[in-house]
Design an enzyme around this catalytic site. Structure first.
Site, PDB file in Angstrom:
ATOM      1  N   ASN A 283      58.933  59.000  48.408  1.00 39.69           N
ATOM      2  CA  ASN A 283      57.921  59.990  48.774  1.00 39.69           C
ATOM      3  C   ASN A 283      56.796  59.910  47.758  1.00 39.69           C
ATOM      4  OD1 ASN A 283      59.212  61.646  51.069  1.00 39.69           O
ATOM      5  ND2 ASN A 283      60.825  61.443  49.531  1.00 39.69           N
ATOM      6  N   GLU A 284      55.804  59.126  48.106  1.00 41.93           N
ATOM      7  CA  GLU A 284      54.703  58.849  47.195  1.00 41.93           C
ATOM      8  C   GLU A 284      53.713  60.015  47.194  1.00 41.93           C
ATOM      9  OE1 GLU A 284      54.890  56.509  45.223  1.00 41.93           O
ATOM     10  OE2 GLU A 284      55.654  54.651  46.102  1.00 41.93           O
TER      11      GLU A 284
END
Ligand code: F6R
Length: 639
Positions: free
Chosen positions: A162-163
């Site tokens: 989850n950037e």
């Protein structure tokens, strides 16, 4: 809801943090919690549902779980696992797949039912991914949710993949990887170009639903992002900050990863301190930087307004503290890194005697000597010391394939020109030409190719050291065996690595050793090389008289510099010396323009070296000390 924090010391921390002495102790503690959970569930006849992570961080936890399985009868029969993520596209059999990782590090060594293992599938058609992700979520839900989720953290602040930009309620889905994440993964893939751009990851919302969340981080490399995640404002720019909203999260850190948290980095802001000389120096330099004033201009009021009243009261007046610290910094500066002959050395970093020292510079890779301390190297030689340089590894993984062909063509032409037979050479050359186009990312080169790559770096190192003024017999190539795997992953240190180092030290009997003291990357070659030197010195200590008079100076590699308060010797470079150093670095042609392993820094090595040494000089200048063009910094290691 924000956490209620009753402790003054941790008042900047927005979630619970446990700090352990080192990553081993921390990993064992986490493994014990997992084992307890599994056993508690077993006793109740229930399943334990675990969310698992990959990467270097959880390796120690998995190793401890495997140990407990083998030695303490811990069974995984009632365990169901869901991995956080997988690259996309990715074959499960590929060396870089998270399936391979999980089997190598955990599943292959325990009694888990393989049907209970879930890892996102990197082989699906694009169209099938969305449905697959929904089903992944549903499976977790139907099992009653995750009992425990373990996490690492990326330098972007990602959890799972989850950037930055991920939504707090995101579910399992396909994502695009951040550029920094791809750079960090490039070693595993043999170059950034081979790192997939996408991945399938559980969402932040998925992670959030776990009944317990443990995020782990080790090493200095993670310290800046840990500070943001723990003390920063909640923001999509650092996805891990969303964990501040959870009531069931804990960060488990080693001291290095925790080192930038306020209570460790600037403890005077949150508690009364015991002011030893190191802390005092750190605090005064911090204060000067914080308010942009030279040390000698700091006032009582400055101390009081910035959490340093206790120091002012205990050890003031502050004018005396300022002078003391100013003098300490002043005394680190020397143009005589081998000691100044016939001078009073009571306030100098190095001893005056013997006037002519035997010095050895250990260089982990063939160019670290000139990149990190080229100016000091040249000074030592110019000032008449008996300087040796020892290249610890061949550095043969970091040469481009087309350079190999170029040098082979050269060898063939030269051999021909002196009328010698080139049949063998020609054959090797043809084999190489045939091999390169078929080469897979990270595939190991043939021994011949590795040799050529090593020779290329060897000639460059000789050229660099010769430029610095060394005779050929003072240039040593150790080619330590631990490095010679042909892969980015190296062997563990063996007896031969230490023995080769002992042999060289015994031959030279140095009064001074310079070595790369880089502790930021725990798996890095620099730290391994440093530990080998220490192991050799430990064994020689007490046996050989010269060891008692030998000082070990650490320098830092291309990426990091010491903090100003840590520096014990600062060697100024004139503009002319900066150019000489640059020329020495230029001899490393195979590393120029674009090295094979640039890290996440687009600058060439000589630019990094110059930026860094200029910055060190400017830091001294800003504290009110003399203004130099550049400075190389060292810290003594007491062994
Ligand atoms: C791994 C994962 C990532 C890593 C993170 C840290 O499954 O999803 O979030 O935990 O990139 O990686 P390491 O531990 O290699 O520093």
């Amino acid at each position: 809801m924000a956490r209620l924090n009753l402790l003054e010391e941790t008042r900047y921390e927005k979630l619970p943090v446990s700090v352990y002495n080192n990553q081993h102790e921390a990993s064992v503690a986490v493994a014990n919690r997992i084992a307890d959970l599994i056993r508690t569930k077993q006793a109740k006849g229930e399943k334990a549902v675990l969310g698992l992570a990959t990467g270097v961080t959880p390796i120690g936890v998995y190793a401890e779980l495997v140990r407990q399985h083998k030695e303490a009868g811990l069974s995984f029969k009632n365990v169901i696992t869901f991995n956080l993520d997988e690259y996309y596209p990715m074959k499960p059999t590929a060396a870089q797949s998270y399936v391979t990782f999980m089997y190598e590090n955990l599943f292959g060594h325990i009694d888990i039912d393989k049907a209970n293992v879930h890892i996102p599938d990197g082989t699906l058609d694009k169209d099938a991914v969305a449905g697959y992700c929904l089903a992944y979520e549903k499976q977790i839900e139907e099992l009653g949710g995750l009992d425990l989720q373990i996490l690492g953290i990326g330098r972007t602040g990602h959890i799972g993949f989850n950037e930055p930009g991920s939504a707090p309620n995101s579910g399992t889905r396909m994502v695009t990887l951040d550029d920094l994440t791809r750079s960090d993964a490039s070693r595993d893939f043999g170059g950034k170009a081979n790192v997939p751009t996408k991945a399938i990851t559980m969402g932040i919302g998925t992670i959030f639903k776990a009944r317990e969340i443990i995020l782990m981080a080790w090493s200095k490399k993670k310290a800046p992002i840990i500070k943001k995640a723990v003390e920063g404002e909640i923001s999509g720019e650092v996805p891990a900050t969303y964990l501040q909203l959870s009531q069931h999260v804990e960060f488990v850190l080693d001291e290095a990863a925790a080192s930038e948290l306020t209570r460790f980095d600037t403890p005077w802001l949150v508690k009364d301190c015991v002011w030893d000389s190191q802390l005092k120096k750190k605090a005064v330099i911090w204060l000067a930087n914080e308010i942009n004033k030279p040390v000698l201009k700091l006032t009582e009021e400055d101390y009081n307004n910035h959490g340093m009243a206790q120091l002012a009261v205990e050890q003031g007046p502050v004018y005396n503290i300022n002078i003391d610290i100013f003098n300490q910094i002043q005394h680190t500066i020397t143009g005589w890194p081998g000691g100044k002959p016939d001078a009073d050395d009571s306030q100098r970093p190095e001893r005056a005697l013997p006037a002519k020292k035997r010095s050895i510079i250990f260089s982990p890779h063939p160019d670290d000597d000139v990149i990190s301390m080229g100016g000091t190297f040249i000074r030592l030689v110019d000032q008449g010391h008996d300087v040796h340089v020892a290249y610890q590894t061949s550095g043969n993984t970091a040469v481009w394939d087309d350079d190999v062909l170029r040098y082979m063509e050269f060898a063939i032409d030269f051999t021909n020109s002196i009328g010698e037979d080139t049949t063998h050479l020609q054959k090797s050359y043809e084999d190489m030409r045939a091999f390169f186009p078929t080469k897979q990312p990270n595939e190991i080169d043939t021994q011949e190719i590795r040799n050529v790559k090593g020779f290329i770096r060897k000639t460059e190192a000789i050229s660099g050291a010769r430029y610095a003024g060394l005779q050929d017999d003072h240039i040593h190539f150790m080619a330590l065996p631990f490095y010679e795997t042909g892969k980015t992953k190296k062997n563990s240190v063996g007896e031969e690595d230490i023995q080769l180092t002992i042999d060289l030290l015994q031959k030279i009997k140095p009064q001074q050793i310079f070595a790369a003291g880089d502790f930021a990357d725990p798996n890095g070659t620099h730290l391994v090389c440093f530990k080998i030197i220490l192991a050799a010195l430990e064994r020689l200590k007490g046996k050989e008289a010269w060891v008692e008079d030998c000082w070990l100076w650490m320098y830092r590699g291309a990426w990091h510099e010491f903090e100003t308060y840590e520096i014990e010797m600062a060697v100024p470079l004139s503009p002319q010396e900066v150019i000489r150093k640059r020329n020495a670095i230029f001899k490393h042609q195979s590393q120029k323009d674009r090295p094979v392993f640039p890290g996440d820094d687009a600058r060439e090595f000589w630019v990094r070296a110059e930026d860094r040494t200029r910055d060190t000089a400017q830091r001294y200048d800003r504290l009110g000390l003399a203004e130099y063009e550049a400075m190389e910094a060292f810290k003594r290691y007491m062994f």
